[in-house]
Write a protein that holds these residues in place. Structure first.
Motif, PDB file in Angstrom:
ATOM      1  N   TYR A  55     -20.288 -15.230  23.491  1.00  0.00           N
ATOM      2  CA  TYR A  55     -21.289 -15.426  24.540  1.00  0.00           C
ATOM      3  C   TYR A  55     -21.156 -16.825  25.126  1.00  0.00           C
ATOM      4  CZ  TYR A  55     -25.789 -15.744  26.890  1.00  0.00           C
ATOM      5  OH  TYR A  55     -26.767 -15.902  27.837  1.00  0.00           O
ATOM      6  N   SER A  56     -21.152 -16.922  26.446  1.00  0.00           N
ATOM      7  CA  SER A  56     -21.203 -18.241  27.074  1.00  0.00           C
ATOM      8  C   SER A  56     -21.988 -18.131  28.370  1.00  0.00           C
ATOM      9  CB  SER A  56     -19.799 -18.771  27.345  1.00  0.00           C
ATOM     10  OG  SER A  56     -19.097 -17.866  28.156  1.00  0.00           O
ATOM     11  N   GLN A  80     -24.657 -22.100  47.145  1.00  0.00           N
ATOM     12  CA  GLN A  80     -26.031 -22.047  46.651  1.00  0.00           C
ATOM     13  C   GLN A  80     -26.646 -23.422  46.835  1.00  0.00           C
ATOM     14  OE1 GLN A  80     -27.501 -19.422  45.573  1.00  0.00           O
ATOM     15  NE2 GLN A  80     -25.828 -17.997  45.219  1.00  0.00           N
ATOM     16  N   ALA A 139     -25.588 -13.137  39.377  1.00  0.00           N
ATOM     17  CA  ALA A 139     -26.680 -13.719  40.155  1.00  0.00           C
ATOM     18  C   ALA A 139     -26.108 -14.455  41.354  1.00  0.00           C
ATOM     19  CB  ALA A 139     -27.496 -14.672  39.299  1.00  0.00           C
ATOM     20  N   PRO A 142     -21.700 -21.987  22.433  1.00  0.00           N
ATOM     21  CA  PRO A 142     -21.796 -23.015  23.478  1.00  0.00           C
ATOM     22  C   PRO A 142     -23.108 -23.795  23.447  1.00  0.00           C
ATOM     23  CG  PRO A 142     -22.056 -20.826  24.414  1.00  0.00           C
ATOM     24  CD  PRO A 142     -21.694 -20.629  22.976  1.00  0.00           C
ATOM     25  N   LEU A 178     -15.907 -20.093  33.193  1.00  0.00           N
ATOM     26  CA  LEU A 178     -16.075 -19.469  31.876  1.00  0.00           C
ATOM     27  C   LEU A 178     -15.488 -18.065  31.859  1.00  0.00           C
ATOM     28  CD1 LEU A 178     -19.667 -20.716  31.027  1.00  0.00           C
ATOM     29  CD2 LEU A 178     -17.578 -21.325  29.828  1.00  0.00           C
ATOM     30  N   ASP A 185     -29.678 -23.448  29.857  1.00  0.00           N
ATOM     31  CA  ASP A 185     -29.772 -23.678  28.413  1.00  0.00           C
ATOM     32  C   ASP A 185     -31.135 -23.241  27.900  1.00  0.00           C
ATOM     33  OD1 ASP A 185     -27.280 -24.658  28.008  1.00  0.00           O
ATOM     34  OD2 ASP A 185     -27.824 -26.722  28.478  1.00  0.00           O
ATOM     35  N   LYS A 198     -14.006 -26.531  27.970  1.00  0.00           N
ATOM     36  CA  LYS A 198     -13.313 -25.242  27.893  1.00  0.00           C
ATOM     37  C   LYS A 198     -12.814 -24.981  26.471  1.00  0.00           C
ATOM     38  CE  LYS A 198     -14.156 -24.343  32.052  1.00  0.00           C
ATOM     39  NZ  LYS A 198     -15.413 -25.066  31.913  1.00  0.00           N
ATOM     40  N   TYR A 214     -15.670 -20.168  47.391  1.00  0.00           N
ATOM     41  CA  TYR A 214     -16.637 -19.101  47.165  1.00  0.00           C
ATOM     42  C   TYR A 214     -17.260 -18.571  48.441  1.00  0.00           C
ATOM     43  CZ  TYR A 214     -16.062 -21.031  42.546  1.00  0.00           C
ATOM     44  OH  TYR A 214     -15.534 -21.492  41.375  1.00  0.00           O
ATOM     45  N   GLY A 253     -29.181 -24.903  45.513  1.00  0.00           N
ATOM     46  CA  GLY A 253     -29.822 -25.634  44.413  1.00  0.00           C
ATOM     47  C   GLY A 253     -28.863 -26.248  43.426  1.00  0.00           C
ATOM     48  N   GLU A 254     -27.555 -26.145  43.693  1.00  0.00           N
ATOM     49  CA  GLU A 254     -26.597 -26.577  42.677  1.00  0.00           C
ATOM     50  C   GLU A 254     -26.238 -28.058  42.796  1.00  0.00           C
ATOM     51  OE1 GLU A 254     -23.337 -23.857  42.437  1.00  0.00           O
ATOM     52  OE2 GLU A 254     -24.595 -22.401  41.417  1.00  0.00           O
ATOM     53  N   VAL A 269     -15.086 -23.091  24.312  1.00  0.00           N
ATOM     54  CA  VAL A 269     -15.092 -21.650  24.606  1.00  0.00           C
ATOM     55  C   VAL A 269     -13.867 -20.988  23.986  1.00  0.00           C
ATOM     56  CG1 VAL A 269     -15.160 -19.926  26.424  1.00  0.00           C
ATOM     57  CG2 VAL A 269     -16.322 -22.096  26.754  1.00  0.00           C
ATOM     58  N   ALA A 287     -25.549 -22.188  34.417  1.00  0.00           N
ATOM     59  CA  ALA A 287     -26.401 -21.943  35.576  1.00  0.00           C
ATOM     60  C   ALA A 287     -25.688 -22.282  36.883  1.00  0.00           C
ATOM     61  CB  ALA A 287     -27.693 -22.750  35.452  1.00  0.00           C
ATOM     62  N   GLU A 288     -24.555 -23.000  36.801  1.00  0.00           N
ATOM     63  CA  GLU A 288     -23.825 -23.348  38.015  1.00  0.00           C
ATOM     64  C   GLU A 288     -22.757 -22.286  38.293  1.00  0.00           C
ATOM     65  OE1 GLU A 288     -23.177 -26.883  39.585  1.00  0.00           O
ATOM     66  OE2 GLU A 288     -25.231 -27.370  39.093  1.00  0.00           O
ATOM     67  N   GLY A 289     -22.729 -21.797  39.526  1.00  0.00           N
ATOM     68  CA  GLY A 289     -21.804 -20.731  39.879  1.00  0.00           C
ATOM     69  C   GLY A 289     -20.361 -21.054  39.534  1.00  0.00           C
ATOM     70  N   VAL A 310     -31.859 -18.862  49.956  1.00  0.00           N
ATOM     71  CA  VAL A 310     -31.501 -20.132  49.330  1.00  0.00           C
ATOM     72  C   VAL A 310     -29.995 -20.341  49.270  1.00  0.00           C
ATOM     73  CG1 VAL A 310     -33.576 -20.472  47.982  1.00  0.00           C
ATOM     74  CG2 VAL A 310     -31.782 -18.988  47.133  1.00  0.00           C
ATOM     75  N   LEU A 364     -32.233 -27.700  49.986  1.00  0.00           N
ATOM     76  CA  LEU A 364     -33.019 -26.489  49.854  1.00  0.00           C
ATOM     77  C   LEU A 364     -33.766 -26.181  51.133  1.00  0.00           C
ATOM     78  CD1 LEU A 364     -33.099 -24.803  47.454  1.00  0.00           C
ATOM     79  CD2 LEU A 364     -35.149 -25.935  46.708  1.00  0.00           C
ATOM     80  N   GLN A 411     -34.101 -21.752  41.772  1.00  0.00           N
ATOM     81  CA  GLN A 411     -33.618 -21.892  43.138  1.00  0.00           C
ATOM     82  C   GLN A 411     -32.240 -21.294  43.236  1.00  0.00           C
ATOM     83  OE1 GLN A 411     -35.575 -22.877  45.247  1.00  0.00           O
ATOM     84  NE2 GLN A 411     -36.743 -24.681  44.686  1.00  0.00           N
ATOM     85  N   GLN A 422     -19.178 -23.214  37.372  1.00  0.00           N
ATOM     86  CA  GLN A 422     -18.971 -23.266  35.922  1.00  0.00           C
ATOM     87  C   GLN A 422     -18.887 -21.866  35.337  1.00  0.00           C
ATOM     88  OE1 GLN A 422     -18.483 -25.908  33.939  1.00  0.00           O
ATOM     89  NE2 GLN A 422     -18.439 -27.165  35.774  1.00  0.00           N
TER      90      GLN A 422
END
Lengths: 349, 337
Positions: free
Chosen positions: B89-90, A267, B118, A320, B101, B64, A311, A263, A269-270, A314, B93-95, A164, A154, B186, B97
């Motif tokens: 709906y799913s 990011q 985001a 979920p 989805l 979550d 998966k 990508y 923070g991941e 889903v 927070a991880e890009g 960020v 970070l 973050q 992931q």
């Protein structure tokens, strides 16, 4: 040379006794997880009609491979009796270093990729050295590394790019060729196979070969099973452990580059929390938390189960919110199954 | 054997006591029963149309158990009920992931897709794939800049910079001099834009404070430390409703005079506005974002209608002060504001 120094009598050693196929199979660490994987697959094939579509299977395989690439060296590390809690954020660190270095120096992207490899291996070496020098448990050492890397990710990103996330490097030289290596895909009969699957298979093969066919593989089992005894018979314990941490760092580098070249922007923070997922995959695949037992293939099966579940839920159109619950239940079930299979195997020998 | 029997008897006694207590001690106000009554009085969500039962998927960047996204989801579900939609709906927070989805939604061959951008770079490729597969895409909440380029029909949300500027203005109107902007996620570009926007129009000074939004006690401790260290801070802006409550607590313990203001709204923020522990809230009407996204997809499927004329459809900012709080408190309580 036997330990007592008596001349060896030429007789059949009990280790060379012929064991039946079934018994051999029962003795494999990953047997329990294979049974589990088949069960999970059948379950989702029945409840989710879109699960068996070729494109869906491609998605599941990709999800499994992103975890599996890391689960392989983490499994080896756990067989060696250690943990690495910094593995999750190390992936992000590796991607960030690569991207920021290339961008800031306006260098060819490949330069960043190799600098990132060196630095990430440095993180692994740091974990290994700290562990062997301080004699603290690896849980503590890598917890420290995990927190430090989270902060560095970070702090540095914010310092150098003012946001960020990193700056886009998609228009720079070498990006396209690097994308081919780390994030391309092949479409075979409607199934999109990402290159990560290939990396994953290669890592599984290498890890299995190391464990079964090399001296280093024997050292891993020895160090994880009984470190003091291993040292006494001349196994280089320190070198083995550092080697294992370097292995995790190398896989983190591959995963990180995949993130970056998929990508184009990373990011900062991941990655937090993923280290536990790698450990879960290894444990579902038959690794013992105490070390000395497990396999590379098992970790792959564990990752596959994880990919199918995450998966499959889903595809089955479930809520979920319950995913973590299923994951926890599955971890317990798989571990119990593994323990039961192992007990049966030991009883029949 | 005897021990087992006494165990059973003890259990029976405990159960009887619990039942008796719950029957004897009825509350005439609030509780589950009041909620059920309210639900019965609310419109019974039956579909109002006879279009085919399409499947729409919504994939967001929510973590979550996020209050804000819960409201978005309930708005979307209401529209889905009205429009006879099978709504999925799913979230992650991880890009990476989140991208996976979206891919699963494409694999399912859904009839419409709602995505929050985001982390636009993580989703660029997979959204393009959805568009290529002929799935109409609507972006919500974040990603107004990327929405069109990615091939989405419309973007529904709040322009974060504009919302931030509204906050900066409002702080200036209230005569504030030094403000703290608390970022709890973050890597969220939208949050950065909010604080930057507020900084731009605020005539005092403003600094950013990063906290870990998944860990509320830690949020409180961080704000507390900051307010304790710098007594000249006279305004704290949090970027999400749950964090306003943490900031109010932090202000008390640190003995600070700062006014707490927040983005977003929930029941406790509405109550806070009523009792003046909060200055103002900036609402972006999450319910509307979910509702409109599903409804507009339905309109597109049914009638090829597209809203916005190529520009984002804004659901905010709406500045809410103590004057509006009374009306909104009730809606916030039922989880739709």
């Amino acid at each position: 040379m036997t330990a007592t120094g008596q001349p060896t009598v030429p007789r059949t050693d009990e280790r060379l006794l012929h064991t039946s196929m079934l018994r051999k199979l029962l003795g494999r660490p990953e047997l329990g997880s294979v049974v589990g994987a088949v069960a999970v697959f059948l379950f989702f094939a029945i409840v989710a009609d879109s699960f068996l579509r070729p494109s869906s299977l491609g998605t599941v395989l990709y999800a499994a491979s992103t975890i599996g690439i890391m689960a392989v060296p983490v499994a080896l590390l756990m067989i060696g009796g250690e943990f690495d809690l910094s593995a999750g954020v190390m992936v992000t660190s590796s991607a960030l270093i690569s991207s920021i270095f290339s961008y800031q120096l306006t260098a060819n992207v490949w330069t960043g990729v190799f600098v990132s490899l060196l630095v990430t291996l440095g993180f692994g070496a740091f974990n290994g050295f700290m562990l062997t020098r301080t004699k603290l448990p690896s849980f503590i050492i890598t917890l420290g590394t995990f927190l430090m890397l989270t902060g560095l990710n970070l702090g540095f990103t914010k310092l150098l790019s003012d946001t960020v996330s990193t700056k886009a490097i998609g228009d720079m030289e070498g990006f396209d060729s690097a994308r081919k290596v780390f994030a391309s895909y092949l479409t075979i009969g409607g199934v999109e196979l990402k290159v990560t699957i290939l990396w994953w298979v290669v890592l599984i093969a290498v890890a299995t070969w190391i464990l079964i066919r090399t001296r280093f593989g024997n050292w891993i089992f020895a160090v994880g099973g009984q470190a003091d005894a291993a040292r006494a018979v001349g196994v280089p314990v320190i070198r083995t452990r550092i080697g294992l941490y370097l292995g995790v760092a190398f896989a983190a580098w591959i995963s990180g580059q995949h993130l970056l070249f998929s990508y184009d922007v990373v990011q900062s923070g991941e990655g937090v929390g993923n280290e536990l997922i790698y450990i879960i995959a290894a444990v579902i695949g038959g690794c013992l938390i105490t070390g000395g037992y497990g396999s590379g293939i098992g970790s792959a099966i564990g990752a596959l189960i994880f990919g199918m579940t995450s998966k499959g839920i889903v595809y089955a159109e479930w809520n979920p919110d319950w995913f973590k619950f299923f994951l926890g239940a599955m971890l317990l079930l798989a571990t119990l199954l593994n323990a039961w299979v192992r007990k049966r195997a030991e009883a029949t020998t | 054997m005897a021990r087992v029997r006494t165990g059973v008897r003890a259990m029976g006694a405990v159960l009887a006591a619990v039942l008796a207590a719950s029957l004897a001690g009825c509350s005439s106000t609030g509780g589950k029963r009041a909620e059920e009554r309210a639900a019965r009085q609310a419109a019974e969500g039956r579909s109002a149309v006879n279009t085919p039962r399409w499947t729409f998927a919504m994939v967001t960047h929510s973590g979550d158990g996020d209050t804000f996204w819960d409201i978005v989801q309930s708005g979307a579900e209401m529209a889905a009920r009205k429009d006879n939609i099978n709504f999925l709906y799913s979230h992650s927070a991880e890009g990476q992931q989140q991208a996976e989805l979206v891919q699963t939604a494409i694999d399912k061959k859904v009839d419409g897709l709602v995505v929050s951008l985001a982390k636009p770079d993580s989703l660029k490729a997979v959204v393009a794939k959805a568009v290529k597969a002929g799935i109409p895409v609507i972006t919500v909440n974040s990603g107004s800049a990327e929405s069109k380029a990615f091939g989405a029909l419309t973007h529904i949300g709040q322009d974060e910079s504009i919302a931030g500027e509204a906050v900066g203005d409002e702080l200036g109107k209230r005569g504030r001099k030094k403000a703290l902007c608390v970022l709890h996620e973050q890597g969220n570009v939208g949050h950065e834009q909010r604080c930057a926007g507020a900084k731009k129009t605020f005539d005092g000074t403003m600094e950013n404070l990063y906290v870990d939004g998944t860990n509320l006690p830690d949020v409180q401790a961080s704000i507390e430390a900051k307010l304790g260290a710098d007594k000249s801070i006279d305004a704290v802006v949090t970027l999400g409703a749950p964090f306003a409550a943490a900031a109010v607590k932090a202000k008390k313990t640190a003995g600070s005079k700062a006014e707490i203001d927040t983005f977003d709204l929930n029941a406790s923020v509405a109550a806070g506005l009523q009792d003046d522990s909060l200055g103002f809230a900036v609402d972006q009407q999450p319910y509307l974002q979910g509702y409109e996204a599903v409804d507009l997809l339905w309109l597109y499927r049914y009638n090829q209608n597209v809203l916005g004329g190529g520009l984002p459809v804004l659901t905010g900012p709406q500045i809410i002060t103590a004057d509006d709080a009374d009306a909104l408190a009730e809606y916030a309580k039922r989880g739709t504001r």
